[in-house]
Design a protein around this motif. Structure first.
Motif, PDB file in Angstrom:
ATOM      1  N   THR A  49       0.918   9.219  -5.604  1.00  0.00           N
ATOM      2  CA  THR A  49       1.239  10.591  -5.196  1.00  0.00           C
ATOM      3  C   THR A  49       2.155  11.255  -6.205  1.00  0.00           C
ATOM      4  O   THR A  49       1.900  12.386  -6.666  1.00  0.00           O
ATOM      5  CB  THR A  49       1.903  10.590  -3.805  1.00  0.00           C
ATOM      6  N   ARG A  85       0.767   4.064  -2.761  1.00  0.00           N
ATOM      7  CA  ARG A  85       0.579   5.457  -2.352  1.00  0.00           C
ATOM      8  C   ARG A  85       1.693   6.340  -2.912  1.00  0.00           C
ATOM      9  O   ARG A  85       1.421   7.442  -3.425  1.00  0.00           O
ATOM     10  CB  ARG A  85       0.555   5.541  -0.827  1.00  0.00           C
ATOM     11  N   ASN A  86       2.930   5.891  -2.846  1.00  0.00           N
ATOM     12  CA  ASN A  86       4.035   6.677  -3.397  1.00  0.00           C
ATOM     13  C   ASN A  86       3.886   6.875  -4.897  1.00  0.00           C
ATOM     14  O   ASN A  86       4.096   7.981  -5.417  1.00  0.00           O
ATOM     15  CB  ASN A  86       5.365   5.979  -3.099  1.00  0.00           C
ATOM     16  N   LEU A 132       0.833  -1.202   0.000  1.00  0.00           N
ATOM     17  CA  LEU A 132       0.000   0.000   0.000  1.00  0.00           C
ATOM     18  C   LEU A 132       0.869   1.255   0.000  1.00  0.00           C
ATOM     19  O   LEU A 132       0.499   2.277  -0.588  1.00  0.00           O
ATOM     20  CB  LEU A 132      -0.927  -0.014   1.215  1.00  0.00           C
TER      21      LEU A 132
END
Length: 546
Positions: free
Chosen positions: A337, A333-334, A329
């Motif tokens: 983003t 997310r990285n 996750l």
């Protein structure tokens, strides 16, 4: 008393557009300065050791990929556009699907199947009873293997442009050639192919640009090119000057290709003397000809999209990677983003440059737009080196001054942040966003601008209230394209990412480098799923063009 002129935002827009162009030019300038200031010792050493090998390998890869993408892209475009056979309409759309795959993902999938311990060779040994030295099998981890992976994912560039060119051609000249005794193939080679040459050349050059920028595929297959040499010099040998000089060689080649593409596109002119262009009549194929056309168009789709997805799914099911774990996750997310921030920043920069060029057409505006487009010709590794060199020098100088003056250490303020990585993404993919924005901007008539100004709107008000609502679909397309390109991008991410800030692409590369191909399939599938978003939009557009 003379009234003070109300600021209309045009000056600020000009400053923003010039600033964007300056940021895009910074990596190229920094690479040049770092390379020429490094002395001749490193250059001499590179020439005696690796430069010749890098040059030969890179050129061989470019030639093979050029020939492969030309043959598949042009052949498939001609068949689905100018002929009719069972499944033609479906294949016309499906031929775009491999565009969603990074080449390194195909490399992981086919290595799992075709390598010595893979399914194919293991089954061959079990059936025949042969030993490892009793037979010959093509080596997937080779220059030819890397070229095959790149051809499978890059031919859609040529296919899309060639198909559009064939659709736009009038049937008048083709029918005239047939009336003068040429066969269908003769008319194709003498008339249709020359008329489509500018579009085809543009598609092949785009494929070549992506080839010289590729790092994941050639690094995994052990093929030594300029892209792998830059990474090795920077991280393995800690030779910043050598990396800059290799980057300058690759940059020079990329800019030469960009210049050739612009020259051939600018000189290409075609005038149809017919007042009412006649549509090209498609030829009905039957029997073995229809079967051959189905195979010719189906093979690239099967090996470029369908089979890799099946392989990756089977690999992922057998792995121990859990997409719902906190670690994965974090990777997702990285990646999201970085891709989201980079997409928004890149599209905003494209709007600044594109609208300034429309508002104040002139040398400054056209020059800014030209420099902003050069990023697509600069490989990610070159951009990474070009940004790290000046910003690392700035960080080190600032840290040294603060240490000596105030006894304070700032560390790496810019170099170690994600913002410099986002800046690299903007430079790399601004041309794609600018192209999508300008394509939509062409639909906004100049009378709309004049009407808005007559109603008291400033240029920025016109942009906000007139242009942006009309351009919403084009801007959404640009956002998706940049978002997915950032998700797939590997070399700049590997070089510039902050410590312990990994993405899905980095995780896939790391697992594959450790020969954990089953594990690499999981992040690869997520990247492919993300890549399908803009491809679906392109497929819908392809389906509507007839």
């Amino acid at each position: 008393m003379r009234a003070r002129a109300r600021p209309d935002g045009a000056r600020g827009l000009a400053v923003a557009a010039v600033l964007v162009a300056a940021v895009c030019a910074l990596p190229m300038i920094a690479v040049f300065l770092a390379a020429v200031s490094g002395g001749t010792e490193t250059v001499a050493h590179l020439m005696q050791t690796v430069l010749g090998r890098y040059t030969v390998t890179t050129l061989a890869l470019v030639l093979i990929v050029s020939a492969g993408t030309f043959a598949i892209g042009v052949g498939a475009a001609w068949l689905v556009t100018m002929t009719r056979f069972p499944g033609a309409r479906l294949l016309e759309i499906a031929l775009v699907l491999p565009l969603a795959f990074p080449a390194y993902v195909l490399a992981y999938a086919y290595t799992h199947v075709l390598d010595h311990p893979g399914i194919v060779q293991s089954a061959l040994r079990d059936v025949t009873g042969w030993g490892p030295r009793d037979y010959w099998f093509p080596e997937i981890r080779s220059l030819g293997g890397a070229a095959a992976m790149l051809v499978l994912v890059l031919y859609p560039y040529v296919y899309l442009l060639a198909r559009a060119a064939f659709l736009q051609q009038s049937g008048t000249t083709f029918l005239a050639a047939r009336a003068l005794g040429s066969s269908a193939w003769g008319a194709f080679f003498k008339v249709s192919l020359p008329l489509a040459r500018p579009a085809i050349a543009g598609g092949v050059l785009l494929a070549v640009m992506e080839t010289i920028a590729d790092f994941g595929t050639v690094a995994y297959f052990g093929v030594q090119t300029f892209a792998t040499g830059i990474y090795t010099a920077w991280f393995s040998l800690f030779d910043r000057v050598g990396a800059a000089q290799l980057a300058l060689c690759l940059l020079s080649f990329a800019l030469l290709l960009a210049m050739l593409e612009r020259i051939q596109r600018g000189r290409a002119k075609y005038h149809d003397p017919a007042r009412r262009p006649q549509a090209m009549p498609p030829a009905e194929l039957k029997g073995w000809q229809a079967a051959a056309a189905m195979v010719a168009c189906g093979v690239p789709v099967f090996f470029g999209a369908i089979l890799p997805i099946v392989i990756l799914v089977f690999m992922g099911v057998g792995s121990e990677q859990n997409l719902l774990s906190p670690r994965y996750l974090g990777f997702i997310r990285n990646s999201v983003t970085l891709a989201g921030v980079a997409a928004v920043l890149t599209v905003c920069a494209a709007v600044c440059v594109g609208f300034f060029q429309r508002l104040r057409p002139g040398r400054l505006a056209h020059g800014s737009a030209y420099v902003a487009r050069l990023g697509y010709a600069v490989p990610g590794g070159v951009i990474a080196v070009g940004l790290l060199v000046p910003f690392a020098a700035f960080d080190n100088t600032l840290d040294a001054w603060l240490r000596s003056t105030f006894d304070i250490s700032t560390g790496l303020l810019i170099t170690g942040s994600i913002w410099l990585l986002v800046l690299a993404y903007m430079v790399r993919f601004l041309a794609a966003a600018l192209g999508a924005y300008e394509g939509g901007q062409a639909m906004v008539h100049a009378n709309m601008d004049a009407a808005a100004r007559s109603l008291g709107q400033t240029p920025l008000g016109t942009l906000r209230r007139v242009h942006l609502p009309i351009l919403a679909p084009s801007l959404l397309t640009a956002l998706l394209i940049v978002f997915v390109d950032v998700m797939k991008e590997l070399p700049a991410t590997l070089i510039m990412r902050p410590f312990n800030y990994d993405t899905l692409a980095v995780q896939a590369y790391r697992l594959a480098s450790d020969e954990r191909l089953n594990g690499a399939a999981v992040p690869s599938l997520v990247i492919v799923a993300m890549g399908l978003l803009p491809v679906i939009l392109i497929c819908r557009q392809v389906g509507r063009q007839r």
